[in-house]
Design a protein around this motif. Structure first.
Motif, PDB file in Angstrom:
ATOM      1  N   MET A  11      10.055   3.428   8.680  1.00 46.91           N
ATOM      2  CA  MET A  11      10.077   4.092   7.375  1.00 46.91           C
ATOM      3  C   MET A  11       8.952   3.521   6.508  1.00 46.91           C
ATOM      4  SD  MET A  11      13.377   4.988   5.147  1.00 46.91           S
ATOM      5  CE  MET A  11      13.550   4.083   3.624  1.00 46.91           C
TER       6      MET A  11
ATOM      7  N   VAL B 295       7.562   2.726   2.947  1.00 48.81           N
ATOM      8  CA  VAL B 295       7.911   2.534   1.534  1.00 48.81           C
ATOM      9  C   VAL B 295       6.839   1.656   0.894  1.00 48.81           C
ATOM     10  CG1 VAL B 295       9.680   1.849  -0.116  1.00 48.81           C
ATOM     11  CG2 VAL B 295      10.361   2.551   2.188  1.00 48.81           C
ATOM     12  N   PRO B 296       5.971   2.259   0.079  1.00 50.50           N
ATOM     13  CA  PRO B 296       4.926   1.461  -0.567  1.00 50.50           C
ATOM     14  C   PRO B 296       5.515   0.431  -1.520  1.00 50.50           C
ATOM     15  CG  PRO B 296       4.471   3.821  -0.714  1.00 50.50           C
ATOM     16  CD  PRO B 296       5.880   3.681  -0.241  1.00 50.50           C
ATOM     17  N   ALA B 297       4.754  -0.604  -1.783  1.00 46.33           N
ATOM     18  CA  ALA B 297       5.137  -1.594  -2.798  1.00 46.33           C
ATOM     19  C   ALA B 297       4.057  -1.583  -3.866  1.00 46.33           C
ATOM     20  CB  ALA B 297       5.264  -2.978  -2.164  1.00 46.33           C
TER      21      ALA B 297
ATOM     22  N   MET C  82       3.522  -4.179   9.458  1.00 46.58           N
ATOM     23  CA  MET C  82       3.763  -4.359   8.016  1.00 46.58           C
ATOM     24  C   MET C  82       2.968  -3.353   7.196  1.00 46.58           C
ATOM     25  SD  MET C  82       3.461  -7.732   5.529  1.00 46.58           S
ATOM     26  CE  MET C  82       1.676  -7.721   5.273  1.00 46.58           C
TER      27      MET C  82
ATOM     28  N   GLY D 170       4.381   0.100   7.423  1.00 45.91           N
ATOM     29  CA  GLY D 170       5.612   0.200   6.645  1.00 45.91           C
ATOM     30  C   GLY D 170       5.357   0.284   5.153  1.00 45.91           C
ATOM     31  N   LEU D 171       4.266  -0.330   4.730  1.00 44.16           N
ATOM     32  CA  LEU D 171       3.902  -0.308   3.308  1.00 44.16           C
ATOM     33  C   LEU D 171       3.066   0.921   2.951  1.00 44.16           C
ATOM     34  CD1 LEU D 171       3.032  -4.085   2.946  1.00 44.16           C
ATOM     35  CD2 LEU D 171       4.739  -2.885   1.571  1.00 44.16           C
TER      36      LEU D 171
END
Lengths: 305, 305
Positions: free
Chosen positions: A1, A3-5, A263, A266-267
């Protein structure tokens, strides 16, 4: 999935070091054709910068003694192909083959400079000066590696101001970018941000700074996250986690490119890398080397149910 | 070197799960006295919360079938000793031995609830209701594990709102704290922060939320950093990286306590843990289990030159 941060870059350039840094300490002799296929596969997996080899004297790094044979096999590789050169002799060899991206390898500490380069830090900078100048005259892009930026096995913790001083000296020589190395893998996120903060305060633009973390203590990816949060957009990694520092206390070394890409994917941070193709490449290379990849992502994705 | 980073907590409580979560899937039978010594050593290394065992039916977790024999050996352990209880029968067994900290184990997804608990999520919550109520009546502290909070091997990515719904239901039952589990290790920092943000927006205080990351894809420590940046102060980890999810695709599992402590020490975040004593404990336990610890910090610190 995905999901940006908040506060992270939209895109990261991965500087793939597996074919050079990853293989240089290998016990197994790797045939030149295997190295060439490795580099082709890495580029085909979407890596845009694939460090290819080193023009250091074969006596010091016998694994990369075939640089003259390897480099001509890479003409059709669709990626930038930096090569490490230790001195003017190495630069001559690289330029003669048409290399357009050069890297020099400096040390932030006197002890490592003495042990690895057989020179003081100042003498090594003096040695790099004509290398960088001539490379730049020829239109090449020059990267300056700076090792032992956080800890040194003999000196312990390395003061931030000492690293900044050598980093600025490398940029003053004409280096286009730096790669700040945690050669023994001891850094933690506050230290990373302190060094990057001090470099910024001294006027070094963050887009000229890459980071090179080792996973010796399992810290490479959290340190990378801290660097990304500070605006860094160039991250060194090694496909399958190949390689590492012979002076670090354990077999684990470079940050595995696959763990990094997991990572970043995902980001939602763009890298251009196809993780499945990269993992397949590392599995293929691990078979050539006769031992499994230390990358956790490679192991998880290649695990047979 | 200790270099704090802004915005992080001053202190983190590590919830050590090695003796329970770490050993429950072990192939090797571990003698009760070895488990007791392991727990004593973990507490002596400074861990203040050491999950001790599980009062699940021995048929399901034969490795922990000795809970009745083990728990009485721990009376002099200088740490809180939570125990997992699956149902009222398990609670009865735990309370009869004087346990004062209880944990229940729920699932954020229907598929895992069905496969692991043989119930729907709603049915499992109904099963926990009298367990939590009676534990609280007796003055016990209750932790609610919530597994598959990010991804599920059968369902894929798990929506944040679905996790929040079950998390709130566990708190509504009376759980004092939650442990949000990335059971298959797929999470990345943005996802972590999104879930924590949504929990906060729904009124769940961050001091009631712990995180439980797995290192299957090498992401556990960067996810932990993201959680700390969001204000989380309770982090689950397993000494030496013991254990992991049998449903995750690879041998690597829990975040190693030593890798966590290395980062927290470097950030100047207080844990009370003596890393050298903890590493020695994990090396000792690895010898008992007949295989090396997967923790990179353990391997680096215990490496003989």
């Amino acid at each position: 999935m995905t999901v940006p941060a908040p506060g992270l870059p939209a895109r990261v350039r991965i500087h793939e070091v597996g074919a050079r840094d990853g293989l240089q300490n290998e016990k197994t002799a790797v045939p030149t054709e295997v190295k060439a296929e490795f580099i082709h596969r890495l580029a085909a997996a979407g890596l845009t910068t694939v460090e290819a080899t080193s023009f250091v004297h074969p006596k010091w790094v016998p694994q990369l003694a075939d640089a003259e044979q390897l480099f001509p096999l890479l003409g059709d590789v669709d990626a930038a192909l930096p090569v490490l050169v230790p001195n003017e002799r190495g630069l001559d060899r690289a330029l003669a083959l048409g290399a357009t991206r050069i890297a020099v390898f400096g040390s932030a500490t006197e002890t490592f400079a003495s042990r690895n380069l057989n020179r003081t830090v100042a003498e090594s900078l003096a040695m790099f000066e004509p290398v960088v100048a001539r490379a730049k005259e020829g239109g090449a892009h020059v990267r300056g590696y700076l090792s032992m930026c956080f800890g040194d096995p003999w000196e312990g913790a390395v003061p931030v101001h000492q690293v900044v001083r050598v980093a600025k000296a490398l940029l003053d020589l004409g280096c286009d970018e730096l790669s700040l190395g945690d050669t023994i893998g001891v850094a933690t996120p506050g230290h990373v941000q302190a060094l990057l903060g001090e470099l910024g305060a001294e006027g070094v633009p963050v887009d000229r700074v890459g980071v090179h973390f080792h996973d010796t203590y399992g810290q490479a990816l959290s340190n990378t996250l801290a660097a990304l949060q500070h605006g860094v957009t160039t991250v060194d990694a090694s496909a399958g986690g190949l390689g590492g520092c012979p002076y670090a206390k354990s077999a684990t070394g470079n940050l595995a490119t696959e763990d990094l890409v997991w990572m970043l994917d995902g980001l939602g941070i763009e890298t251009g890398v196809d993780l499945a193709a990269l993992t397949a490449t590392s599995v293929w290379m691990a078979e050539r080397l006769g031992r499994p990849s230390p990358s956790r992502t490679v192991r998880a994705l290649s695990h047979k149910e």
